[in-house]
Design a protein around this motif. Structure first.
Motif, short mmCIF file in Angstrom:
data_model
loop_
_atom_site.label_atom_id
_atom_site.label_comp_id
_atom_site.label_asym_id
_atom_site.label_seq_id
_atom_site.Cartn_x
_atom_site.Cartn_y
_atom_site.Cartn_z
N GLU A 182 45.17 46.33 40.96
CA GLU A 182 46.37 45.51 41.06
C GLU A 182 46.12 44.27 41.92
O GLU A 182 46.58 43.17 41.59
N ILE A 183 45.40 44.43 43.02
CA ILE A 183 45.09 43.28 43.87
C ILE A 183 44.25 42.26 43.09
O ILE A 183 44.51 41.06 43.15
N ILE A 184 43.28 42.74 42.35
CA ILE A 184 42.43 41.84 41.55
C ILE A 184 43.27 41.17 40.45
O ILE A 184 43.14 39.97 40.20
N ARG A 185 44.14 41.93 39.81
CA ARG A 185 44.99 41.38 38.75
C ARG A 185 45.91 40.28 39.31
O ARG A 185 46.06 39.21 38.71
N GLN A 186 46.51 40.56 40.47
CA GLN A 186 47.38 39.56 41.09
C GLN A 186 46.59 38.30 41.47
O GLN A 186 47.07 37.18 41.28
N HIS A 187 45.39 38.49 41.98
CA HIS A 187 44.54 37.35 42.34
C HIS A 187 44.26 36.49 41.10
O HIS A 187 44.42 35.26 41.14
N ASP A 188 43.85 37.13 40.03
CA ASP A 188 43.53 36.37 38.81
C ASP A 188 44.77 35.64 38.27
O ASP A 188 44.69 34.47 37.90
N LYS A 189 45.88 36.32 38.26
CA LYS A 189 47.13 35.75 37.74
C LYS A 189 47.55 34.52 38.54
O LYS A 189 47.83 33.45 37.97
N TYR A 190 47.60 34.66 39.86
CA TYR A 190 48.12 33.57 40.67
C TYR A 190 47.09 32.47 40.91
O TYR A 190 47.46 31.32 41.13
N THR A 191 45.83 32.80 40.84
CA THR A 191 44.80 31.76 40.91
C THR A 191 44.89 30.87 39.69
O THR A 191 44.78 29.63 39.79
N ASP A 192 45.10 31.47 38.52
CA ASP A 192 45.29 30.68 37.29
C ASP A 192 46.51 29.77 37.40
O ASP A 192 46.50 28.64 36.93
N ARG A 193 47.56 30.28 38.03
CA ARG A 193 48.79 29.49 38.18
C ARG A 193 48.71 28.47 39.31
O ARG A 193 49.58 27.62 39.45
N LYS A 194 47.71 28.62 40.16
CA LYS A 194 47.48 27.74 41.31
C LYS A 194 48.59 27.81 42.36
O LYS A 194 48.76 26.89 43.16
#
Length: 101
Positions: A46-58
């Motif tokens: 979940e931490i990795i998923r959140q990182h990927d999601k919000y990094t893409d959104r900047k």
């Protein structure tokens, strides 16, 4: 005669009960460890998923940072290692709102 029978019964029952309790306690310990490892895996994912999601959104909204912080704290309380710390810190460093150009 009665006391000898009682002694024989107790000398067989007590060790059997203790052995049974030890076996049961060991099985609970193994199940608990399996649940702990499973929870660690889910939190890490979940931490990795959140990182990927919000990094893409900047950006990462405050409510998402709050939830991420709770997941991160639980991950470490369960014995998670420090490899996820950089991912967490990178996500927490994102602005809370997207910068408009």
């Amino acid at each position: 005669m009665k006391s000898e029978i009682i002694k024989i019964i107790l000398s067989t029952i007590i060790p059997s009960m203790i052995t049974g309790l030890c076996v049961y306690a060991n099985s609970l310990k193994k199940k608990n460890k399996a649940l702990e490892n499973g929870m660690l895996s889910l939190l890490r994912a979940e931490i990795i998923r959140q990182h990927d999601k919000y990094t893409d959104r900047k950006c990462c909204p405050i409510y998402a940072k709050d939830a991420l912080g709770k997941a991160y704290n639980a991950y470490h309380m369960l014995g998670g290692n420090g490899t996820i710390t950089k991912i967490y810190n990178d996500t927490m460093a994102l602005p809370e709102e997207r910068k408009e150009n």
